[in-house]
Design a protein around this motif. Structure first.
Motif, PDB file in Angstrom:
ATOM      1  N   MET A   1       0.834  -1.204   0.000  1.00  0.00           N
ATOM      2  CA  MET A   1       0.000   0.000   0.000  1.00  0.00           C
ATOM      3  C   MET A   1       0.874   1.261   0.000  1.00  0.00           C
ATOM      4  SD  MET A   1      -2.773   1.624   0.115  1.00  0.00           S
ATOM      5  CE  MET A   1      -3.363   3.231   0.567  1.00  0.00           C
ATOM      6  N   ARG A   2       1.917   1.250   0.862  1.00  0.00           N
ATOM      7  CA  ARG A   2       2.786   2.408   0.958  1.00  0.00           C
ATOM      8  C   ARG A   2       3.479   2.696  -0.368  1.00  0.00           C
ATOM      9  NH1 ARG A   2       7.719   3.266   5.290  1.00  0.00           N
ATOM     10  NH2 ARG A   2       8.227   5.410   4.673  1.00  0.00           N
ATOM     11  N   LYS A   3       3.917   1.611  -1.070  1.00  0.00           N
ATOM     12  CA  LYS A   3       4.593   1.791  -2.354  1.00  0.00           C
ATOM     13  C   LYS A   3       3.663   2.454  -3.361  1.00  0.00           C
ATOM     14  CE  LYS A   3       7.781  -2.116  -1.954  1.00  0.00           C
ATOM     15  NZ  LYS A   3       8.179  -3.418  -2.557  1.00  0.00           N
ATOM     16  N   ILE A   4       2.397   2.041  -3.347  1.00  0.00           N
ATOM     17  CA  ILE A   4       1.430   2.575  -4.310  1.00  0.00           C
ATOM     18  C   ILE A   4       1.195   4.058  -4.047  1.00  0.00           C
ATOM     19  CG2 ILE A   4      -0.942   2.439  -5.135  1.00  0.00           C
ATOM     20  CD1 ILE A   4      -0.896  -0.513  -4.473  1.00  0.00           C
ATOM     21  N   LEU A   5       1.021   4.441  -2.762  1.00  0.00           N
ATOM     22  CA  LEU A   5       0.752   5.828  -2.436  1.00  0.00           C
ATOM     23  C   LEU A   5       1.956   6.712  -2.754  1.00  0.00           C
ATOM     24  CD1 LEU A   5      -1.231   5.591   0.907  1.00  0.00           C
ATOM     25  CD2 LEU A   5      -2.093   6.073  -1.381  1.00  0.00           C
ATOM     26  N   ILE A   6       3.165   6.192  -2.506  1.00  0.00           N
ATOM     27  CA  ILE A   6       4.367   6.962  -2.840  1.00  0.00           C
ATOM     28  C   ILE A   6       4.426   7.198  -4.338  1.00  0.00           C
ATOM     29  CG2 ILE A   6       6.889   6.873  -2.945  1.00  0.00           C
ATOM     30  CD1 ILE A   6       6.839   5.448  -0.252  1.00  0.00           C
ATOM     31  N   ALA A   7       4.123   6.140  -5.106  1.00  0.00           N
ATOM     32  CA  ALA A   7       4.105   6.282  -6.565  1.00  0.00           C
ATOM     33  C   ALA A   7       3.044   7.275  -6.997  1.00  0.00           C
ATOM     34  CB  ALA A   7       3.847   4.918  -7.214  1.00  0.00           C
ATOM     35  N   ALA A   8       1.898   7.265  -6.301  1.00  0.00           N
ATOM     36  CA  ALA A   8       0.813   8.187  -6.632  1.00  0.00           C
ATOM     37  C   ALA A   8       1.237   9.630  -6.400  1.00  0.00           C
ATOM     38  CB  ALA A   8      -0.423   7.863  -5.799  1.00  0.00           C
ATOM     39  N   LEU A   9       1.893   9.882  -5.273  1.00  0.00           N
ATOM     40  CA  LEU A   9       2.320  11.239  -4.963  1.00  0.00           C
ATOM     41  C   LEU A   9       3.393  11.724  -5.933  1.00  0.00           C
ATOM     42  CD1 LEU A   9       2.411  11.013  -1.066  1.00  0.00           C
ATOM     43  CD2 LEU A   9       0.726  12.170  -2.500  1.00  0.00           C
ATOM     44  N   MET A  10       4.295  10.818  -6.323  1.00  0.00           N
ATOM     45  CA  MET A  10       5.326  11.180  -7.299  1.00  0.00           C
ATOM     46  C   MET A  10       4.695  11.507  -8.642  1.00  0.00           C
ATOM     47  SD  MET A  10       8.369   8.458  -6.438  1.00  0.00           S
ATOM     48  CE  MET A  10       9.377   9.079  -7.786  1.00  0.00           C
ATOM     49  N   GLY A  11       3.695  10.705  -9.027  1.00  0.00           N
ATOM     50  CA  GLY A  11       3.004  10.962 -10.288  1.00  0.00           C
ATOM     51  C   GLY A  11       2.266  12.278 -10.262  1.00  0.00           C
ATOM     52  N   LEU A  12       1.706  12.615  -9.095  1.00  0.00           N
ATOM     53  CA  LEU A  12       0.999  13.881  -8.953  1.00  0.00           C
ATOM     54  C   LEU A  12       1.949  15.054  -9.130  1.00  0.00           C
ATOM     55  CD1 LEU A  12      -1.591  15.379  -8.246  1.00  0.00           C
ATOM     56  CD2 LEU A  12      -0.995  15.140  -5.833  1.00  0.00           C
ATOM     57  N   LEU A  13       3.163  14.912  -8.586  1.00  0.00           N
ATOM     58  CA  LEU A  13       4.170  15.958  -8.730  1.00  0.00           C
ATOM     59  C   LEU A  13       4.554  16.150 -10.181  1.00  0.00           C
ATOM     60  CD1 LEU A  13       6.107  17.960  -7.429  1.00  0.00           C
ATOM     61  CD2 LEU A  13       7.742  16.090  -7.156  1.00  0.00           C
ATOM     62  N   LEU A  14       4.719  15.034 -10.902  1.00  0.00           N
ATOM     63  CA  LEU A  14       5.070  15.125 -12.316  1.00  0.00           C
ATOM     64  C   LEU A  14       3.933  15.705 -13.126  1.00  0.00           C
ATOM     65  CD1 LEU A  14       6.859  11.670 -12.768  1.00  0.00           C
ATOM     66  CD2 LEU A  14       7.935  13.931 -12.666  1.00  0.00           C
ATOM     67  N   ALA A  15       2.702  15.304 -12.766  1.00  0.00           N
ATOM     68  CA  ALA A  15       1.534  15.799 -13.506  1.00  0.00           C
ATOM     69  C   ALA A  15       1.401  17.303 -13.356  1.00  0.00           C
ATOM     70  CB  ALA A  15       0.264  15.106 -13.011  1.00  0.00           C
ATOM     71  N   SER A  16       1.773  17.826 -12.176  1.00  0.00           N
ATOM     72  CA  SER A  16       1.630  19.257 -11.940  1.00  0.00           C
ATOM     73  C   SER A  16       2.519  20.075 -12.878  1.00  0.00           C
ATOM     74  CB  SER A  16       1.974  19.586 -10.485  1.00  0.00           C
ATOM     75  OG  SER A  16       3.336  19.324 -10.225  1.00  0.00           O
ATOM     76  N   CYS A  17       3.611  19.476 -13.320  1.00  0.00           N
ATOM     77  CA  CYS A  17       4.534  20.192 -14.204  1.00  0.00           C
ATOM     78  C   CYS A  17       3.936  20.417 -15.584  1.00  0.00           C
ATOM     79  CB  CYS A  17       5.840  19.413 -14.328  1.00  0.00           C
ATOM     80  SG  CYS A  17       6.743  19.277 -12.765  1.00  0.00           S
ATOM     81  N   SER A  18       2.982  19.542 -15.954  1.00  0.00           N
ATOM     82  CA  SER A  18       2.395  19.648 -17.287  1.00  0.00           C
ATOM     83  C   SER A  18       0.949  20.123 -17.230  1.00  0.00           C
ATOM     84  CB  SER A  18       2.457  18.277 -17.992  1.00  0.00           C
ATOM     85  OG  SER A  18       1.756  17.313 -17.253  1.00  0.00           O
ATOM     86  N   SER A  19       0.533  20.667 -16.070  1.00  0.00           N
ATOM     87  CA  SER A  19      -0.844  21.109 -15.918  1.00  0.00           C
ATOM     88  C   SER A  19      -1.085  22.398 -16.689  1.00  0.00           C
ATOM     89  CB  SER A  19      -1.157  21.329 -14.433  1.00  0.00           C
ATOM     90  OG  SER A  19      -0.334  22.353 -13.926  1.00  0.00           O
ATOM     91  N   THR A  20      -2.327  22.778 -16.733  1.00  0.00           N
ATOM     92  CA  THR A  20      -2.674  24.028 -17.388  1.00  0.00           C
ATOM     93  C   THR A  20      -2.166  25.181 -16.527  1.00  0.00           C
ATOM     94  OG1 THR A  20      -4.780  24.220 -16.233  1.00  0.00           O
ATOM     95  CG2 THR A  20      -4.753  22.936 -18.276  1.00  0.00           C
ATOM     96  N   LEU A  21      -2.134  26.365 -17.106  1.00  0.00           N
ATOM     97  CA  LEU A  21      -1.674  27.530 -16.376  1.00  0.00           C
ATOM     98  C   LEU A  21      -2.804  28.247 -15.670  1.00  0.00           C
ATOM     99  CD1 LEU A  21       0.892  28.974 -18.956  1.00  0.00           C
ATOM    100  CD2 LEU A  21       1.341  27.582 -16.928  1.00  0.00           C
ATOM    101  N   THR A  22      -4.012  27.695 -15.747  1.00  0.00           N
ATOM    102  CA  THR A  22      -5.161  28.310 -15.089  1.00  0.00           C
ATOM    103  C   THR A  22      -5.040  28.142 -13.577  1.00  0.00           C
ATOM    104  OG1 THR A  22      -6.556  27.737 -16.977  1.00  0.00           O
ATOM    105  CG2 THR A  22      -7.675  28.372 -14.938  1.00  0.00           C
ATOM    106  N   PRO A  23      -5.044  29.210 -12.822  1.00  0.00           N
ATOM    107  CA  PRO A  23      -4.907  29.088 -11.361  1.00  0.00           C
ATOM    108  C   PRO A  23      -6.160  28.495 -10.734  1.00  0.00           C
ATOM    109  CG  PRO A  23      -5.334  31.365 -11.973  1.00  0.00           C
ATOM    110  CD  PRO A  23      -5.115  30.617 -13.256  1.00  0.00           C
ATOM    111  N   LYS A  24      -5.992  27.918  -9.575  1.00  0.00           N
ATOM    112  CA  LYS A  24      -7.112  27.280  -8.888  1.00  0.00           C
ATOM    113  C   LYS A  24      -8.244  28.264  -8.588  1.00  0.00           C
ATOM    114  CE  LYS A  24      -4.627  23.468  -6.650  1.00  0.00           C
ATOM    115  NZ  LYS A  24      -4.322  22.804  -5.359  1.00  0.00           N
ATOM    116  N   ARG A  25      -7.903  29.511  -8.316  1.00  0.00           N
ATOM    117  CA  ARG A  25      -8.940  30.485  -7.983  1.00  0.00           C
ATOM    118  C   ARG A  25      -9.908  30.702  -9.142  1.00  0.00           C
ATOM    119  NH1 ARG A  25      -6.803  35.020 -10.489  1.00  0.00           N
ATOM    120  NH2 ARG A  25      -4.531  35.112 -10.565  1.00  0.00           N
ATOM    121  N   GLU A  26      -9.467  30.373 -10.371  1.00  0.00           N
ATOM    122  CA  GLU A  26     -10.360  30.476 -11.525  1.00  0.00           C
ATOM    123  C   GLU A  26     -11.063  29.153 -11.795  1.00  0.00           C
ATOM    124  OE1 GLU A  26      -8.499  32.073 -15.000  1.00  0.00           O
ATOM    125  OE2 GLU A  26      -7.530  33.716 -13.911  1.00  0.00           O
TER     126      GLU A  26
END
Length: 223
Positions: A1-26
């Motif tokens: 379980m821990r390995k999966i969550l660590i992989a999930a968090l790493m993937g989230l970090l990578l995904a953020s680099c390619s996200s849209t430039l629209t800020p959350k407030r919008e």
């Protein structure tokens, strides 16, 4: 379980680099305007062929939302009140006003989850879930947050030969706790949710770029 969550968090970090430039407030402007504090997570709407997916997944929702700084009604208490109010079926509430539900539970927002896919493929060594999240205001009926996650976990076992790898992956998949994949989907999804009042980062993420509304992620669980 821990390995999966660590992989999930790493993937989230990578995904953020390619996200849209629209800020959350919008992207989540209505959520920032209403600033909900308390959330009711309704039992999932299960459209998959996995009958037990609803029960498997429901209890996994509260922790990631609470970690974002919101108060979440305990699932068992919520189900008891829903039965008393004759509103147990989430399917019957999805397209209706949330004001009655908000009054009955004393919450600011109501979370719907729709399980579109939930399956374990032993031969291919995979577990796949596809879940949609819809947070509706209990005051205005506006949608405050809406994302859909598609996650596939592949179990790779390296035994040194092709046949052994196939058999090993089949065994690993058979032993995989499917709920761990559902939890990973939760963490990916709510990772983009603006923080609530009980978070030390409350009101500090408005200019953070929002991630994609629908995402697809492949996780690898190696043995």
């Amino acid at each position: 379980m821990r390995k999966i969550l660590i992989a999930a968090l790493m993937g989230l970090l990578l995904a953020s680099c390619s996200s849209t430039l629209t800020p959350k407030r919008e992207t989540y402007s209505q959520l920032y305007r209403e600033r909900p504090i308390t959330i009711l997570a309704l039992p999932p709407i299960n459209k998959s062929t996995k009958v037990e997916a609803k029960e498997l997944f429901y209890s996994s929702l509260t922790v990631p939302i609470a970690e974002k700084g919101y108060y979440v009604m305990p699932p068992l208490l919520s189900m008891e009140i829903m039965k008393e109010e004759s509103v147990y079926d989430s399917e019957l509430l999805l397209n209706n006003s949330m004001k009655r539900v908000g009054d009955a539970f004393g919450v600011d927002a109501v979370l719907f989850t729709i399980i579109h896919d939930w399956r374990k493929t032993t031969i291919a060594g995979q577990v796949t879930v596809s879940i949609e999240y819809i947070l509706k205001s209990a005051k205005t009926d506006e949608i405050l947050f809406n994302r859909k996650g598609n996650i596939t976990l592949s179990n790779n076992v390296n035994t040194g030969n092709a046949l052994g790898n196939i058999v090993g992956s089949m065994i690993a998949t058979a032993l995989t706790k499917e709920i761990s994949v559902g939890r990973s989907c939760n963490y990916y999804t709510f990772g983009d949710m603006p923080t609530g009042k009980y978070s030390p980062n409350f009101d500090k993420d408005a200019d953070t770029p929002a991630l994609q509304k629908e995402f697809t992620i492949n996780l690898q669980n190696s043995y």
